[in-house]
Enzyme design. Structure first.
Site, PDB file in Angstrom:
ATOM      1  N   ASP A 511       0.812  -1.215   0.000  1.00 24.14           N
ATOM      2  CA  ASP A 511       0.000   0.000   0.000  1.00 24.14           C
ATOM      3  C   ASP A 511       0.846   1.266   0.000  1.00 24.14           C
ATOM      4  O   ASP A 511       0.361   2.337  -0.327  1.00 24.14           O
ATOM      5  CB  ASP A 511      -0.912   0.022   1.225  1.00 24.14           C
ATOM      6  CG  ASP A 511      -2.047  -0.969   1.103  1.00 24.14           C
ATOM      7  OD1 ASP A 511      -3.105  -0.720   1.675  1.00 24.14           O
ATOM      8  OD2 ASP A 511      -1.879  -1.995   0.435  1.00 24.14           O
ATOM      9  N   GLU A 580      -4.753  -4.781  -7.551  1.00 21.92           N
ATOM     10  CA  GLU A 580      -5.742  -5.568  -6.805  1.00 21.92           C
ATOM     11  C   GLU A 580      -7.099  -4.891  -6.939  1.00 21.92           C
ATOM     12  O   GLU A 580      -7.278  -3.750  -6.539  1.00 21.92           O
ATOM     13  CB  GLU A 580      -5.339  -5.745  -5.343  1.00 21.92           C
ATOM     14  CG  GLU A 580      -4.890  -4.493  -4.632  1.00 21.92           C
ATOM     15  CD  GLU A 580      -4.465  -4.765  -3.197  1.00 21.92           C
ATOM     16  OE1 GLU A 580      -3.444  -5.446  -3.019  1.00 21.92           O
ATOM     17  OE2 GLU A 580      -5.143  -4.308  -2.268  1.00 21.92           O
TER      18      GLU A 580
END
Length: 940
Positions: A511, A580
């Site tokens: 992230d 994702e």
């Protein structure tokens, strides 16, 4: 709208979560099926005496065969006593050579099936707040050779004892990925020896291990245990370590490949030693098993055998000296291969491998040996003009079509189960699997190499791994020791994965990208390991101080959006590389639902959208199906029963997953802002789940599976939700010409409203697309809900692609201004309720089965035919292979399924499966569909 760096409270997934650790474990499991949870017997665990026989031969590497495990709260004896030979481990539990604590307890029947209902909550987490003992005995007949313990995969840390002596503490054996080697020669005695680990509790917020975030309900033990092999290694005075090959493929010709062989020699004796290091490089005897379509450039399997390349050198080592020895093509011309066997991803070519064999000869006798398989390929991932990461394998640009891989929740390793899932990935037309943490054992990557499946391993987000540079996660800040553990983890994983040609990157952030200190530590470790694949700073759209821009985006969504969402080149739509993303929930088949939930829970599932669903996620963001159920009701109508709910869910999941992959495929060759990669979140779940899966825990296949399979077929005709275009996408390497596309629109009752045929179509290969036609904005007499049948035939008139859509003249409307990190709100919905008016339509099935004794597989062939009178088509007809009990036979690979048939049409489907999975019964087929009565027919 949250910033993209904070987006994943998917990943904020969250401070409140109890997270779990990584790795890979041996467990009980039937061949080819999901490993079953142990039955709760209440029986007293047996006394365990796991003994491993260690050979005397230098160069031998012997994994411990298993352990006896017990909580330190129940062991009053001293560590010296517990770790000494002859200790009686009465009442301890047996564990495999790779096992978390809870995996061992489940195998022993201590706890009920954690995959059913909320039974996992019955397992007391307090049992795992204290350390646990792992002890194992091994026998050594000859102690003249040196003996080393070699291991990784300890979660989270351990004190290590051999024959009553502590050889390491938790300060040195810490981190799931770090690798450790200890010389225990002085402690080894003839006969029985004992190694014992006092494993510390895991907490992925505090330690560099692994966690489950919002994927699933985390295991109560947080995966504490030993999840990779502990190996006893024997050697003479000189040990051979770090043997590997650094291949350099000549590009773009691929006419030659330079191989540099490296190894580290270590003199473990007190005297100066001269050793001869000799080796060979040769092709592996068996080619890869992937689904190649031509070999591409570079010689493939079966095209002749390369000569064995041999080399040798004499090396003198001072006492306890270590030295890296390298053999280059300049000094050893045999290491410059001509017409090398080049490894390709599946669908692009073959998967040949090579083998390195080394021997260190001292005083005329082998002192140590090393063997390593490797592949030759070239992987690059430059940024394109729009700043997106564009992968190229052997010079060919590649649209990454992938999904997120999950191990078993309890990190149990079952090679057959893993192989079945990899075959499913290929069956879906995927080429890549992303591993965000939970990096699987060596056998997984061996299988991926064999089948031509690309992998994207990397560190996970939001736990300790990103705590120093992503303050939106749940991890604690790093200490100086954590920096050392992180560097050691990177070095160990780089050395373990570098020889696998299917590994095409390592993502050092997820992230967020690491800060400069951490990034340099990773990069130095990768360089020292001769890493030869791209290093990606993060899976999100960010930059790192050294590596620069990631070239990826992590915009989600992670929850429901309509099919048309994927065609907009914004947010998670089809542009760039989305690392994702998916429309979130995936309600499995009724067979699976009944295995994983109680009748009362199933009643709540379809009746109460706001109910917290234990089998969705522990995250407050994802713990209900409210967004999904609201859309399902608005678009398809309120469910009338559990069966109706599941029926509508399969239709909805088929259209959404299909649209996601189709949009990315169509936009891959766009001149402006093309799509370069998409990772469906996720491929599978580690447990029984209601979201983020293309295939469920038990390997059953529903709408999501067959929607992906349809979208990714080799030569494919598809509809664009954004511009009403009909395009042909060619995923084959070679161009196609002489194609004919036909599009027909129907009312739900089968009345034809529009028909058009276009002939003489051509489309280039390698993922190119060509627009055949564009449907008019309005068609007279077209009802609100309608069907579109797309047919593609080749020059000989053979049908090569059939694709059926259920559409609406009323569009889904998205509110992009209110997008957040997990979805974009829909303010009004397409009206597909007209599908409920479709007349019940019979489908006949005639089937036969043949068995192949040599392979142990059977193939069932079924011909479906739209039967009866009337014009209504049979929509999304599903065929399940079942036993006489009605239980599905799994795994199974269909050439096609969930097909739609018009009056007079037929389709022939084939199913391949292991004959043993019939369990001695005759095969049967259960035929059902949107508007097809369920029937079961014999298939013997």
């Amino acid at each position: 709208m949250l910033s993209r760096l904070t987006h994943r409270h998917r990943h904020a997934r969250t401070v409140a979560l109890a997270v779990a650790g990584l790795a890979l474990v041996l467990t009980a499991g039937t061949a080819g099926a999901a490993p079953p949870a142990a039955r709760h017997t209440g029986a007293t665990p047996p006394t365990v005496a796991a003994t491993t026989v260690v050979p005397a031969a230098p160069g031998s590497e012997t994994p411990l065969s298993g352990y006896a495990v017990q909580s330190t709260a129940k062991v009053a004896d001293t560590a010296e006593t517990v770790s000494s030979p002859g200790y009686t481990a009465t009442g301890w539990y047996p564990a495999g050579p790779r096992s978390t604590v809870l995996a061992a307890l489940l195998a022993a029947g201590v706890h009920p099936d954690p995959f059913r209902s909320t039974q996992q909550e019955l397992i007391p987490a307090a049992d795992f707040f204290v350390p646990w003992w792992y002890r194992s005995d091994f026998t050594v007949a000859d102690t003249t050779a040196r003996t080393h313990l070699d291991f990784s995969g300890v979660i989270s840390a351990a004190d290590v004892f051999v024959n009553g002596r502590r050889i390491a503490t938790t300060s040195s054996v810490a981190g799931a990925y770090t690798r450790h080697e200890f010389d225990v020669t002085a402690l080894i005695r003839p006969g029985t020896n004992t190694v014992a680990f006092r494993i510390q509790p895991n907490n992925p917020r505090k330690y560099l291990t692994m966690g489950w975030l919002d994927w699933l309900q985390p295991p109560p033990d947080e995966n504490m245990g030993i999840v990779r092999d502990v190996t006893v290694r024997r050697a003479g005075p000189v040990a051979l370590r770090d043997a590997h090959v650094v291949p350099a493929l000549a590009m773009p010709s691929m006419a030659t490949a330079d191989l540099t062989v490296k190894a580290r020699l270590r003199n473990d004796s007190d005297a100066t030693v001269t050793t001869t290091l000799s080796g060979t490089v040769s092709p592996s005897p068996s080619p890869g098993q992937g689904q190649g379509q031509g070999q591409g450039r570079g010689r493939g399997p079966g095209q002749g055998r390369d000569a064995e390349a041999a080399f040798a050198r004499s090396v003198t080592l001072a006492p306890h000296e270590s030295r890296t020895v390298a053999f280059s093509p300049v000094e050893h011309p045999a290491l410059r291969l001509k017409s090398p066997r080049v490894w390709w991803p599946a669908h692009m070519g073959g998967q040949p491998m090579y083998e390195l064999a080394l021997t260190a000869l001292t005083a005329g006798s082998p002192s140590d040996t090393a063997h390593q398989a490797f592949g030759i390929r070239d992987v690059r991932a430059p940024l394109n003009a729009d700043g997106a990461r564009q992968y190229e394998v052997n010079g060919r640009p590649l649209l990454v079509k992938g999904a997120g891989w999950s191990p078993d929740e309890f990190l149990r390793w079952d090679p057959t189960y893993a192989e079945d899932r990899l075959k499913y990935a290929l069956d879906l037309g995927l080429n890549t699997l992303r591993l965000e943490g939970h990096i699987e054992p060596d056998e997984f990557f061996d299988l991926a190499d064999r089948y031509g499946v690309l992998t994207l391993p990397g560190w996970e987000c939001c736990t300790k791994w990103e705590a120093e540079f992503n303050r939106d996660g749940a991890g604690e800040r790093w200490s100086a020791a954590d920096h050392s553990i992180a560097r050691a983890s990177m070095a160990a994983e780089a050395a373990r994965l570098r020889h696998h040609p299917g590994v095409i990157s390592f993502l050092i952030g997820s992230d967020a990208a690491p800060n400069e200190e951490i990034e340099r530590g990773y990069l130095d470790a990768l360089k020292a390991a001769d890493w030869n694949a791209p290093v990606i700073p993060a899976a999100s759209d960010t930059s790192s101080p050294v590596s620069g821009r990631s070239g990826m985006k992590m915009t989600g969504p992670y929850d429901w959006v309509p099919p048309g969402y994927w065609y907009d080149k914004r947010e998670g739509g089809a542009s760039g590389f989305n690392s994702e993303t998916s429309a979130g929930p995936d309600v499995p088949t009724l067979d699976t639902l009944r295995r994983m939930m109680t009748p009362a829970e199933l009643e709540t599932l379809w009746k109460d959208p706001a109910a917290v669903q234990y089998h969705r996620s522990p995250s407050a963001t994802f713990d209900t199906l409210e967004l999904y159920d609201t859309a399902l009701t608005a678009r398809y109508g309120a469910p009338a029963s559990l069966e109706d709910y599941v029926r509508k869910a399969q239709l909805a999941q088929y259209e959404n997953v299909r649209a996601q992959f189709e949009a990315y495929a169509r936009n891959a060759k766009d001149p402006s802002d093309p799509s370069t990669g998409v990772i469906y979140w996720m491929f599978n779940s580690g447990w029984t789940s209601l979201h983020w899966q293309l295939v469920d825990r038990y390997l059953d296949q529903g709408g999501a599976y067959f929607g992906a399979k349809k979208a990714n077929e080799p030569l494919h005709v598809q509809y664009g939700y954004d511009d009403h275009s009909v395009a042909v996408v060619n995923n084959r390497p070679a161009p196609a010409s002489g194609l004919t596309a036909r599009v027909t629109l129907f009312a739900p009752d089968g009345t034809q409203k529009y028909d058009r045929t276009v002939t003489g179509l051509s489309v280039a290969g390698g993922g190119a697309s060509s627009t055949a036609l564009t449907l008019p904005e309005a068609v007279p007499g077209l009802p609100t809900t309608y069907l579109a049948r797309l047919l593609l035939t080749d020059a000989a008139g053979r049908e090569v692609s059939r694709n059926v859509y259920w559409l609406s003249t009323v569009a889904d409307v998205l509110d992009y201004e209110r997008s957040d990190w997990f979805h974009t709100p829909t303010t009004s919905y397409a009206d597909l309720r007209g599908l409920d008016s479709m007349a019940r339509t019979a489908v006949t099935a005639a089937a036969s089965t043949t068995a192949d004794a040599a392979s142990g597989t059977s193939t069932t062939t079924v011909t479906l035919r739209r039967a009866g009178t009337g014009a209504t088509p049979a929509l999304l007809t599903d065929v399940h292979l079942v036993r006489p009990s009605g239980e599905p036979v799994l795994p199974v690979r269909w050439n096609d399924n969930q097909v739609s048939l018009w009056p007079g049409e037929s389709a022939t489907l084939t199913a391949t499966y292991r004959t043993a999975d019939l369990r001695g019964s005759a095969p049967r087929l259960r035929v059902s569909g949107w508007n097809t009565p369920t029937v079961t027919v014999p298939a013997a």
